[in-house]
Design an enzyme around this catalytic site. Structure first.
Site, PDB file in Angstrom:
ATOM      1  N   ASP A   1      21.800  16.134 -51.594  1.00 55.14           N
ATOM      2  CA  ASP A   1      21.452  16.793 -50.340  1.00 55.14           C
ATOM      3  C   ASP A   1      19.933  16.857 -50.255  1.00 55.14           C
ATOM      4  O   ASP A   1      19.228  16.203 -51.040  1.00 55.14           O
ATOM      5  CB  ASP A   1      22.122  18.166 -50.211  1.00 55.14           C
ATOM      6  CG  ASP A   1      21.594  19.191 -51.217  1.00 55.14           C
ATOM      7  OD1 ASP A   1      20.637  18.886 -51.962  1.00 55.14           O
ATOM      8  OD2 ASP A   1      22.149  20.308 -51.248  1.00 55.14           O
TER       9      ASP A   1
ATOM     10  N   ARG B   1      25.482  29.616 -44.089  1.00 56.54           N
ATOM     11  CA  ARG B   1      24.085  29.503 -44.513  1.00 56.54           C
ATOM     12  C   ARG B   1      23.238  28.968 -43.365  1.00 56.54           C
ATOM     13  O   ARG B   1      23.367  27.807 -42.977  1.00 56.54           O
ATOM     14  CB  ARG B   1      23.948  28.592 -45.737  1.00 56.54           C
ATOM     15  CG  ARG B   1      22.487  28.409 -46.161  1.00 56.54           C
ATOM     16  CD  ARG B   1      22.316  27.919 -47.589  1.00 56.54           C
ATOM     17  NE  ARG B   1      22.776  26.555 -47.807  1.00 56.54           N
ATOM     18  CZ  ARG B   1      22.482  25.834 -48.900  1.00 56.54           C
ATOM     19  NH1 ARG B   1      21.722  26.369 -49.852  1.00 56.54           N
ATOM     20  NH2 ARG B   1      22.950  24.619 -49.046  1.00 56.54           N
TER      21      ARG B   1
END
Length: 555
Positions: free
Chosen positions: A475, A186
């Protein structure tokens, strides 16, 4: 880490144009960050030339699309809700197109483990027993220069089966699994830059490189052929798209990269995270634009919630959320989102991948672990029953629990694409039905958001992008929810269940109290984290992403 003095690629000589009216230079990248051990294996002349070419061809379109995002936000602030596009209705009505689907090694995705690309975490992921490793250079990675390039070194070694790590205490880690997960990388989103690489265009204009193009370019340039030779391929998760035009840009980049690297059209596979409210209204169009390269869509739940708060933050009580813990996957607007995603994917031959429960086990606390396993089991059972083909976990100990739920539904089948969910009909009103959540804002919820935001931002500033905080994996997306809720509650004059009006003076008191109670260590970044939090949550202007300003100022 040992570093050499600041280093720049030698600048090419200016060459006069045919008319001689002005001078031009060959487009190129200049390195302005320090060079550590093995950086030269990644920042090769060929790789930098390839990324410069990507910028020359596609940076202008990227800038135009980022400008279009700004206009979309202005429209939303002025009362215009997202809609299913009339101009692309023919794409949605046409039953005859499908996407490329799974590439080699992506046929079974029932459990995917997510995590950053530092060497120890990568080895843990590769030994985990998951089907896929989402190698995350985005929300689970703080984009320090060392993390960006050393993450690429990690991936370079992992692809070649030569990854190892020795801790400062002398403990050695190696990849021991007989079968390792398929790697899906990613890159950073379109909005992020890489300030340690400068792109110089033909007119000698200088600008920070695109984080997306740097991450994608380095990975595919060095690893595409090796991945193909080992029975896999260059696979990517695409984050934070807001329109099918952004998907079209990625498709153009993929096609160009395939031509440049001579790896055959359609070799690249992408799974798109549907994690913005705008993308939710264009799922089918996103699949269509990427149809030659698309493997599936993912329900990126945390960024999706953040996107709704951000988009409608000033639109009044209709869009005010209760405490974060009350925004579950079973509330009506989240059900509408996931049901639409599964039905859209399966109608077009794309995999539907579920999201990540934030609960994580604690090997030192059996009670916490039992609760985490129960929560994850319930979450994954719902996803598998709804028709998802796979799901995410953030910790290796959660893989057996998640896989058991998908095994129960899938059996020996690699997916359930045959479940097209034709009964699903989702309206725009259902996707926007935030007010049906009900719930309440509590003083504990406000305090919890302050704690999570401060602790996560401090971790991010130290270079750690995935942080276990109070038995939840946090996150950048969950930190964004925390700070954006604070901003929204202040500006809406929200009142807690206890009767306290949420205004800036009271939140400042809470922040001071929380800050005073933090456990401090030499070299921590809490002072900087406090500045970032105040800017992102307490100022009148709402930063689109807290990480953008924090990166520019502190990393």
């Amino acid at each position: 880490m040992n570093t050499s003095p600041r280093s720049t690629i030698e600048r090419p000589q200016r060459t006069a144009t045919n008319t001689g009216s002005f001078a031009t230079v060959r487009p190129h990248l200049e390195i302005t960050g320090d060079l550590g051990p093995r950086y030269g294996e990644i920042l090769t002349a060929g790789a930098l030339e390839f990324i410069a070419e990507l910028h020359e061809r596609f940076a202008g379109t990227r800038h135009d699309l980022l400008a279009a995002r700004l206009q979309t936000r202005v429209d939303a602030a002025n009362g215009r809700d997202p809609r299913f596009l009339s101009e692309t209705a023919h794409v949605r009505r046409d039953p005859n197109w499908t996407v490329a689907g799974a590439g080699p090694g992506l046929e079974d995705r029932r459990v995917e483990i997510t995590g950053p690309t530092d060497r120890k975490m990568a080895i843990n992921a590769l030994n985990s027993g998951a089907k896929v490793w989402l190698a995350d250079q985005e929300d689970a990675t703080s984009p320090t220069w060392a993390n960006v390039i050393e993450g690429q070194i990690t991936l370079f070694d992992a692809v070649r089966g030569q990854l190892s790590f020795t801790s400062p205490e002398g403990k050695k880690y190696t990849v021991t699994a007989e079968k390792t997960p398929t790697i899906v990388m990613r890159p950073r989103g379109w909005h992020l830059v890489e300030k340690n690489l400068t792109f110089v265009d033909r007119a000698n204009r200088r600008m920070a490189a695109s984080g997306s193009l740097v991450d994608f370019g380095l990975y595919i340039f060095h690893n595409a052929r090796t991945l193909m030779d080992t029975g896999s391929g260059p696979y990517f998760y695409l984050p934070k798209l807001e329109s099918h035009r952004e998907a079209r840009l990625w498709n153009d980049i993929f096609s160009h990269a395939e031509d440049h690297l001579n790896i055959g059209h359609g070799t690249i596979r992408a799974t798109v995270l549907i994690e913005t409210i705008q993308a939710a209204f264009e799922m089918e169009e996103i699949l269509y634009e990427l149809r030659d390269h698309c493997a599936g869509l993912n329900a990126g739940r945390w960024d999706y919630i953040f996107s709704i708060i951000k988009t409608f933050r000033a639109r009044g009580r209709r869009f005010v959320f209760p405490d974060r813990k009350q925004i579950t996957m079973t509330v009506p607007f989240m059900r509408a989102y996931t049901e639409l995603l599964v039905s859209t994917c399966h109608r077009r031959g794309a995999y539907a991948i579920g999201g990540m429960s934030a609960f994580i086990p604690n090997r030192r606390d059996p009670a916490v672990t039992a609760q985490a396993l129960e929560q994850v089991s319930e979450d994954k059972r719902r996803e598998a029953t709804d028709g998802f083909d796979g799901t995410w976990v953030a910790h290796p100990d959660l893989i057996p629990t998640a896989q058991a739920e998908f095994d129960q539904v899938l059996g020996d089948r690699p997916n359930q694409l045959e479940r097209t969910r034709d009964e699903v009909v989702v309206t725009a009103a259902q996707l926007l039905d935030v007010s049906s959540i009900g719930g309440e804002i509590t003083e504990a919820g406000v305090r919890g958001n302050v704690i999570i935001a401060l602790r996560y931002i401090e971790s991010w500033l130290r270079g750690v992008g995935a942080a276990a905080i109070d038995n939840l994996m946090e996150d950048a997306a969950t930190a964004e929810i925390s700070r954006s809720q604070i901003w929204q509650w202040i500006h809406d004059n929200s009142v807690t269940a206890e009767g306290r009006r949420i205004d800036r003076p009271w939140v400042e008191e809470l922040v001071a109290e929380v800050f005073a109670g933090l456990e401090r260590t030499p070299g921590d970044r809490f002072d900087d984290a406090l500045e970032v939090f105040r800017t992102a949550a307490l100022e009148p202007e709402f930063p689109t992403f807290l990480t953008v300003g924090a990166y520019a100022r502190f990393l």
